[in-house]
Structure formats: structure tokens, C-alpha cells
Design a protein around this motif. Structure first.
Motif: not given
Length: 293
Positions: A247, A51, A289, A55, A286, A268
Motif C-alpha cells: 500500500g 496485494v 483501495l 491495487l 482491494l 491496505v
């Protein structure tokens, strides 16, 4: 893969090979039940690392690795995602989970070689190091302390480890910079989730509690912060907490704090609820974001 001299985030801990068992499927002794499919996945530290990479953070995943079938799958996936790794010796398949899916949450039967974490070498230089579990943080205490002495900030997320949760309120020397717990973990550790940010400051100066559909709250840099969750039609709860951590850390890496940092973590996490599994295979998932809006 080559590890940069100083990365933005190092995720250190175990990577799990996961087998998802459909809810309610428990065959009687001596019988076999066939289901349409059994979903396989990877989790643990790879959730947060994938993740964070999606990002836009420079990420290194540090985890023990053996020579088993699960180890081969993990090595293939990290190469496929382009996530650099730091590995050291472990027994074959050092972390495996059966994941039993319920209507609102999951339960696990797991085997994990926590002892292998004691062999962890010096961690890469990083602005933040995140450990996705309290047992892992205990076994990595020495390399984490060395990394903190060189300027890294340490983040630890909770896990259902009752002895470790009970010990949080007895800590006084703030070995970590950030502690993230869900409401069940915070209630066990501090009697009341609302009291956790104050009662657990001996573990970490910054303490955040996630509340699932009710958002998150806590203390960051001495200020009380809170954020609402983003309503979504959840497909799978797997990895939502790990996504929140990624996040939040993505915000802190670029200097955003306060309510905005928690809000980004909630956004997130909500996005991960709309996919199956906690690993982000496609960074485009993502893309909108990246950064703080």
C-alpha cells in the motif's frame, strides 16, 4: 508471461510454501495428533506482489524456483493471478515454513535456500524494487545495486534476522531508498523504535516503522510522517506487514507521499487482517483501495 519494458514494481526474493500449525498443538514424542485441518498457503514475496497487483500496479515477481512440489504450487498460483515472474534455478522447494499461530502473533520454523539468490540475473527495469527481508537484501545486493544505477528505487522490509538488524546502524552509504521495519525489529536495530528513522538513515534515506494497532510513523523525503491504524476484527495476522508495504509503495509510485502514503498502507494492511493468509486471490478484495483517497 511477457514482462513489460519498464514496470512499476518488481518484488524480488523468496516465495514460501507455508503450513499453518494450530496454536498449542505439539504432540509428545512418538505420538500423533489429529486436528480438523491444516491450512496451506503461499507467502514471502508473493504476499506483496499479489496485494500490489490487486491495487492496480504493474508487478513482476522475481524469485528462484526449483522442481519440487512447492515450486509447482507457486508456479500455478502466479499464473492463476496473472503475475509475470522472473525465475532462475534453485534446489527443489527453496523456501518452506511451518507457521505456529498465537493469539497476537505468529512464530516460524523455516528452511530457505538464500544461496540461490546469488544466481539472480539482472532484475527487470522498474520504478521500484521491493525486497521482503533483510537476508534476501544482503544476498541480492549486487543485482539491486545494478538496478539502482539504472534508476530503480529500492525498498527493503525487515524480518527477524538479528545479525542483519544489528548491522543496520553501521551502514553509512544508504544502499536503499526505503526501509520498513516493525516495532520489534526497530527496537532491536536502534534500541528504541522512535529513534529508528534517524539512527538508521545510513541504511536508507526514508525509514518507516509499523506499530500494528498503533499505526505507523517515520521519515519520508526528509519529513516526519505518521498515520493511525484502521480498527478491524482481525482474522489472521499473516501478511499484514507485506500488505502495508504494498500500500505504501502504491502511493509512492503515483507520487503521493507524506502522511497520506502511510495512511494508505495502514488501510491496505487492515483489509488483509480480515482474510486468512497474505495472498490476495480476488482483486475485488482491494478494489475500493485502488488509488489514494
Amino acid at each position: 508471461m511477457t514482462i513489460k519494458p519498464r514496470v512499476e514494481l518488481c518484488v524480488a526474493g523468496l516465495v514460501y510454501f507455508e503450513v499453518f500449525v494450530p496454536g498449542g498443538v505439539v504432540p509428545p514424542p512418538g505420538e500423533e495428533v489429529f486436528v480438523p485441518s491444516l491450512r496451506l498457503g503461499l507467502g514471502g514475496g508473493l504476499n506483496t506482489a499479489s496485494v500490489a497487483a490487486a491495487l492496480g500496479l504493474d508487478v513482476v515477481l522475481a524469485h528462484p524456483r526449483g522442481e519440487g512440489l512447492a515450486d509447482s504450487a507457486i508456479a500455478h498460483k502466479t499464473q492463476q493471478l496473472g503475475i509475470p515472474t522472473l525465475n532462475w534455478a534453485a534446489q527443489p522447494n527453496p523456501a518452506v515454513s511451518l507457521v505456529f499461530s498465537g493469539l497476537q502473533d505468529r512464530s516460524f520454523v523455516s528452511a530457505a535456500d538464500f544461496g540461490a539468490l546469488a544466481l539472480c540475473p539482472d532484475l527487470p527495469e522498474a520504478r521500484w524494487i521491493h525486497v521482503p527481508g533483510l537476508l534476501e537484501a544482503r544476498h541480492l545486493a549486487e543485482p539491486l545495486a545494478r538496478a539502482r544505477a539504472t534508476g530503480a528505487r529500492i525498498s527493503v522490509s525487515g524480518s527477524w534476522a538479528p545479525d542483519e538488524l544489528a548491522a543496520l546502524s553501521t551502514l553509512t552509504d544508504q544502499p536503499w531508498d526505503l526501509l520498513i521495519l516493525n516495532d520489534k525489529e526497530a527496537a532491536f536495530a536502534a534500541d528504541d523504535p522512535k529513534l529508528a528513522p534517524d539512527r538508521l538513515q545510513g541504511a536508507a534515506r526514508n525509514v518507516v516503522v509499523t506499530l500494528g494497532p498503533d499505526g505507523a510513523f517515520g521519515r519520508l523525503d526528509g519529513a516526519w510522517v505518521s498515520a493511525d491504524a484502521v480498527p478491524v476484527a482481525a482474522v489472521d495476522f499473516t501478511g499484514a506487514g507485506d500488505a502495508f508495504c504494498a500500500g505504501l509503495l502504491a502511493s509512492l509510485v503515483i507520487g503521493v507521499t507524506g502522511d497520506a502514503a502511510l495512511s494508505h498502507g495502514c488501510r491496505v494492511a487492515a483489509r488483509l487482517l480480515t482474510q486468512a493468509g497474505g495472498v490476495v486471490d480476488d482483486p475485488a478484495t482491494l478494489a475500493d483501495l485502488k488509488g489514494i483517497t
